[in-house]
Design an enzyme around this catalytic site. Structure first.
Site, PDB file in Angstrom:
ATOM      1  N   SER A 150      77.253  -4.112 -76.451  1.00 51.37           N
ATOM      2  CA  SER A 150      76.390  -3.182 -76.919  1.00 51.37           C
ATOM      3  C   SER A 150      77.193  -1.768 -77.705  1.00 51.37           C
ATOM      4  O   SER A 150      78.462  -1.583 -77.338  1.00 51.37           O
ATOM      5  CB  SER A 150      75.828  -2.389 -76.032  1.00 51.37           C
ATOM      6  OG  SER A 150      75.228  -1.338 -76.232  1.00 51.37           O
ATOM      7  N   HIS A 206      74.584  -6.077 -79.822  1.00 48.46           N
ATOM      8  CA  HIS A 206      73.401  -5.906 -78.994  1.00 48.46           C
ATOM      9  C   HIS A 206      73.146  -4.140 -79.894  1.00 48.46           C
ATOM     10  O   HIS A 206      74.460  -3.328 -79.521  1.00 48.46           O
ATOM     11  CB  HIS A 206      73.495  -5.307 -77.136  1.00 48.46           C
ATOM     12  CG  HIS A 206      72.470  -5.151 -77.144  1.00 48.46           C
ATOM     13  ND1 HIS A 206      71.586  -5.993 -76.053  1.00 48.46           N
ATOM     14  CD2 HIS A 206      72.084  -4.032 -76.308  1.00 48.46           C
ATOM     15  CE1 HIS A 206      70.162  -5.312 -75.502  1.00 48.46           C
ATOM     16  NE2 HIS A 206      70.720  -3.546 -75.550  1.00 48.46           N
ATOM     17  N   ASP A 214      71.090  -0.991 -79.376  1.00 48.71           N
ATOM     18  CA  ASP A 214      69.981  -0.434 -78.702  1.00 48.71           C
ATOM     19  C   ASP A 214      69.726   0.804 -80.055  1.00 48.71           C
ATOM     20  O   ASP A 214      70.247   2.099 -80.207  1.00 48.71           O
ATOM     21  CB  ASP A 214      71.149   0.710 -77.596  1.00 48.71           C
ATOM     22  CG  ASP A 214      71.451  -0.576 -76.307  1.00 48.71           C
ATOM     23  OD1 ASP A 214      70.407  -0.959 -76.281  1.00 48.71           O
ATOM     24  OD2 ASP A 214      72.431  -0.146 -76.352  1.00 48.71           O
ATOM     25  N   MET A 255      67.463   3.799 -79.628  1.00 48.72           N
ATOM     26  CA  MET A 255      66.502   5.205 -79.190  1.00 48.72           C
ATOM     27  C   MET A 255      65.779   6.239 -79.754  1.00 48.72           C
ATOM     28  O   MET A 255      67.027   6.853 -80.509  1.00 48.72           O
ATOM     29  CB  MET A 255      67.679   5.633 -78.412  1.00 48.72           C
ATOM     30  CG  MET A 255      68.572   4.781 -77.558  1.00 48.72           C
ATOM     31  SD  MET A 255      70.084   5.721 -76.264  1.00 48.72           S
ATOM     32  CE  MET A 255      70.719   4.331 -75.475  1.00 48.72           C
ATOM     33  N   HIS A 304      67.580  -3.920 -79.184  1.00 49.80           N
ATOM     34  CA  HIS A 304      67.021  -3.462 -77.554  1.00 49.80           C
ATOM     35  C   HIS A 304      65.663  -2.110 -78.641  1.00 49.80           C
ATOM     36  O   HIS A 304      66.941  -0.695 -78.569  1.00 49.80           O
ATOM     37  CB  HIS A 304      67.794  -3.340 -77.387  1.00 49.80           C
ATOM     38  CG  HIS A 304      66.917  -2.386 -75.774  1.00 49.80           C
ATOM     39  ND1 HIS A 304      67.663  -1.897 -74.734  1.00 49.80           N
ATOM     40  CD2 HIS A 304      65.722  -2.231 -75.356  1.00 49.80           C
ATOM     41  CE1 HIS A 304      67.475  -2.121 -73.597  1.00 49.80           C
ATOM     42  NE2 HIS A 304      66.082  -1.931 -73.940  1.00 49.80           N
ATOM     43  N   MET A 337      64.287   0.774 -77.580  1.00 49.50           N
ATOM     44  CA  MET A 337      63.510   1.812 -76.617  1.00 49.50           C
ATOM     45  C   MET A 337      63.048   2.985 -77.207  1.00 49.50           C
ATOM     46  O   MET A 337      63.343   3.773 -77.168  1.00 49.50           O
ATOM     47  CB  MET A 337      64.900   2.544 -75.631  1.00 49.50           C
ATOM     48  CG  MET A 337      65.466   1.079 -75.020  1.00 49.50           C
ATOM     49  SD  MET A 337      67.109   1.877 -75.006  1.00 49.50           S
ATOM     50  CE  MET A 337      67.940   0.719 -76.375  1.00 49.50           C
ATOM     51  N   MET A 392      66.792  -4.032 -67.710  1.00 53.69           N
ATOM     52  CA  MET A 392      67.525  -3.491 -67.408  1.00 53.69           C
ATOM     53  C   MET A 392      68.201  -2.829 -66.211  1.00 53.69           C
ATOM     54  O   MET A 392      67.439  -2.654 -64.740  1.00 53.69           O
ATOM     55  CB  MET A 392      66.761  -1.975 -67.994  1.00 53.69           C
ATOM     56  CG  MET A 392      66.382  -1.911 -69.249  1.00 53.69           C
ATOM     57  SD  MET A 392      67.508  -2.010 -70.663  1.00 53.69           S
ATOM     58  CE  MET A 392      68.345  -0.173 -70.423  1.00 53.69           C
ATOM     59  N   GLY A 424      68.340   4.912 -71.823  1.00 50.30           N
ATOM     60  CA  GLY A 424      68.978   5.488 -72.390  1.00 50.30           C
ATOM     61  C   GLY A 424      70.226   6.271 -72.363  1.00 50.30           C
ATOM     62  O   GLY A 424      70.539   6.932 -73.866  1.00 50.30           O
ATOM     63  N   PHE A 425      71.400   6.071 -72.056  1.00 51.12           N
ATOM     64  CA  PHE A 425      72.365   6.287 -71.964  1.00 51.12           C
ATOM     65  C   PHE A 425      73.552   5.168 -71.328  1.00 51.12           C
ATOM     66  O   PHE A 425      73.441   4.491 -71.074  1.00 51.12           O
ATOM     67  CB  PHE A 425      72.796   7.556 -71.059  1.00 51.12           C
ATOM     68  CG  PHE A 425      71.831   8.687 -71.500  1.00 51.12           C
ATOM     69  CD1 PHE A 425      71.922   9.445 -72.233  1.00 51.12           C
ATOM     70  CD2 PHE A 425      70.599   8.672 -70.952  1.00 51.12           C
ATOM     71  CE1 PHE A 425      71.388  10.732 -72.442  1.00 51.12           C
ATOM     72  CE2 PHE A 425      70.095   9.678 -71.407  1.00 51.12           C
ATOM     73  CZ  PHE A 425      70.387  11.031 -72.284  1.00 51.12           C
ATOM     74  N   ASP A 457      71.203  -5.774 -69.353  1.00 45.48           N
ATOM     75  CA  ASP A 457      71.849  -5.080 -69.758  1.00 45.48           C
ATOM     76  C   ASP A 457      72.530  -3.810 -68.814  1.00 45.48           C
ATOM     77  O   ASP A 457      71.294  -2.568 -68.560  1.00 45.48           O
ATOM     78  CB  ASP A 457      70.604  -4.275 -70.705  1.00 45.48           C
ATOM     79  CG  ASP A 457      70.924  -3.310 -71.890  1.00 45.48           C
ATOM     80  OD1 ASP A 457      72.253  -3.296 -71.594  1.00 45.48           O
ATOM     81  OD2 ASP A 457      70.638  -3.007 -72.296  1.00 45.48           O
ATOM     82  N   GLY A 462      75.980  -1.662 -67.604  1.00 47.43           N
ATOM     83  CA  GLY A 462      76.958  -0.953 -66.046  1.00 47.43           C
ATOM     84  C   GLY A 462      77.701  -1.927 -65.681  1.00 47.43           C
ATOM     85  O   GLY A 462      78.187  -2.710 -65.036  1.00 47.43           O
TER      86      GLY A 462
HETATM   87  C1  DX5 Z   1      70.799   1.273 -72.850  1.00 46.77           C
HETATM   88  C2  DX5 Z   1      71.107   0.900 -72.603  1.00 46.77           C
HETATM   89  C3  DX5 Z   1      72.134  -0.187 -72.854  1.00 46.77           C
HETATM   90  C4  DX5 Z   1      73.850   0.588 -72.496  1.00 46.77           C
HETATM   91  C5  DX5 Z   1      74.673  -1.031 -72.100  1.00 46.77           C
HETATM   92  O1  DX5 Z   1      70.181   2.687 -72.438  1.00 46.77           O
HETATM   93  O2  DX5 Z   1      69.881  -0.054 -73.834  1.00 46.77           O
HETATM   94  O3  DX5 Z   1      72.986  -1.485 -73.504  1.00 46.77           O
HETATM   95  O4  DX5 Z   1      74.169   0.887 -74.153  1.00 46.77           O
HETATM   96  O5  DX5 Z   1      76.265   0.470 -71.979  1.00 46.77           O
HETATM   97  P1  DX5 Z   1      77.323  -0.063 -70.768  1.00 46.77           P
HETATM   98  O6  DX5 Z   1      76.983  -1.154 -70.327  1.00 46.77           O
HETATM   99  O7  DX5 Z   1      77.826   1.534 -71.129  1.00 46.77           O
HETATM  100  O8  DX5 Z   1      76.690   0.466 -69.505  1.00 46.77           O
HETATM  101 ZN    ZN Z   2      70.277  -1.977 -74.425  1.00 49.48          ZN
END
Ligand code: DX5
Ligand code: ZN
Length: 215
Positions: free
Chosen positions: A7, A32, A34, A36, A65, A67, A136, A141-142, A174, A176
Site C-alpha cells: 500500500s 495498492h 488507497d 479516501m 481501492h 474508500m 478489510m 480509513g487509516f 488489507d 495490519g
Molecule cells: C486502510 C487501507 C489499507 C492500509 C494498509 O484503510 O485500505 O490499505 O493502508 O496499511 P497497513 O498495512 O498499514 O495496515
Molecule cells: Zn486498501
C-alpha cells in the site's frame, strides 16, 4: 504463489518514485492505491492525479481501492488514470451491480471490499460480478492499525462460495498485515496480501516480501 501488493499510503510521498522502485526491486506484484474521500472514511488521501503519475513510472498492475462515496462518478477517472483492479465498497454500492459491470466494460477488473463488521452473506449477489474480493482486516480509513483476526472467517466463507459457484475472483486481505498475521491469512486462503506500514518499515523489504510470498 501469494501476490504481494504494497500500500503506497505508507510510503514517503516526498520521494514516492524512489519508494516505488524500492518495492519493485523487492519483487512485489501489484501496487495498492488507497483512495479516501473524507466522507465514506474520515481520512483524505489522493486521487487520480497521483495514480496517473504512479502508472507512468511503474509497469506493475495498479490495485485501486476506492474508500469513497458515489464511486460511480469516478469510474472513468480512475480507469483513465491506469487502474487495473478497481475496488468499491459493498457498503456503498449495496446490491447495485451496474457499477461492477461498468468497470469491466471500461476495461478494468471490478472488485468489492467489506469492512470487518459487514456480513459477507449480505453481499453474495455481488460475487458473480467481481474479479477481486478485498477483505478489510482493519476499519477502512487509516494505515498502521492492528489486524482483526475475526475477519478470517469471512475469507474462509469467500473461498467456499467461490468453489461452490465456480467463480474465479481473487481474495485479498488489507490492513495490519505483517509477519505474524500474513501466515494466518494465507492459511485461511487469501491470494493477495496488501501490506503498508509493516512493509515500508521493514529493515529489509526484499526479505519481508520473500517471507510473505513463501508457501
Ligand atoms: C486502510 C487501507 C489499507 C492500509 C494498509 O484503510 O485500505 O490499505 O493502508 O496499511 P497497513 O498495512 O498499514 O495496515
Ligand atoms: Zn486498501
Amino acid at each position: 504463489m501469494t501476490i504481494v501488493a504494497p500500500s503506497i499510503l505508507a510510503a514517503d510521498f516526498t520521494r514516492l518514485g524512489e519508494q516505488i522502485r524500492d518495492v519493485e526491486a523487492a519483487g512485489v506484484d501489484w501496487l495498492h492505491c488507497d483512495v479516501m474521500d473524507g466522507h465514506f472514511v474520515p481520512n483524505l488521501s489522493f486521487g487520480p492525479f497521483i495514480i496517473k503519475q504512479v502508472n507512468g513510472i511503474s509497469d506493475l498492475p495498479l490495485d485501486v481501492h476506492l474508500m469513497i462515496s458515489n464511486p460511480e462518478k469516478y469510474v472513468d477517472a480512475y480507469i483513465d488514470a491506469g487502474a487495473d483492479y478497481l475496488t468499491v465498497h459493498g457498503e456503498v454500492i449495496k446490491h447495485d451491480t451496474d457499477i461492477l459491470q461498468e468497470i469491466r466494460r471500461k476495461g478494468a477488473r471490478p472488485g468489492i471490499s467489506l469492512n470487518p463488521d459487514a456480513p459477507i452473506e449480505d453481499y453474495f449477489p455481488l460475487f458473480a460480478h467481481i474479479d477481486l474480493f478485498l477483505v478489510m482486516s482493519v476499519y477502512a480509513g487509516f494505515g498502521g492499525q492492528k489486524f482483526i483476526g475475526d475477519v478470517l472467517s469471512k475469507v474462509r466463507t469467500a473461498v467456499e462460495w467461490r468453489k461452490k459457484h465456480g467463480y474465479k475472483y481473487l481474495i485479498s486481505i488489507d490492513g495490519g498485515i505483517n509477519l505474524e498475521s500474513a501466515p494466518l491469512a494465507k492459511a485461511a486462503g487469501v491470494d493477495v496480501l496488501v501490506a503498508g506500514t509493516a512493509l515500508y518499515k521493514a529493515p529489509d523489504i526484499a526479505s519481508f516480501v520473500k517471507h510473505l510470498k513463501s508457501d
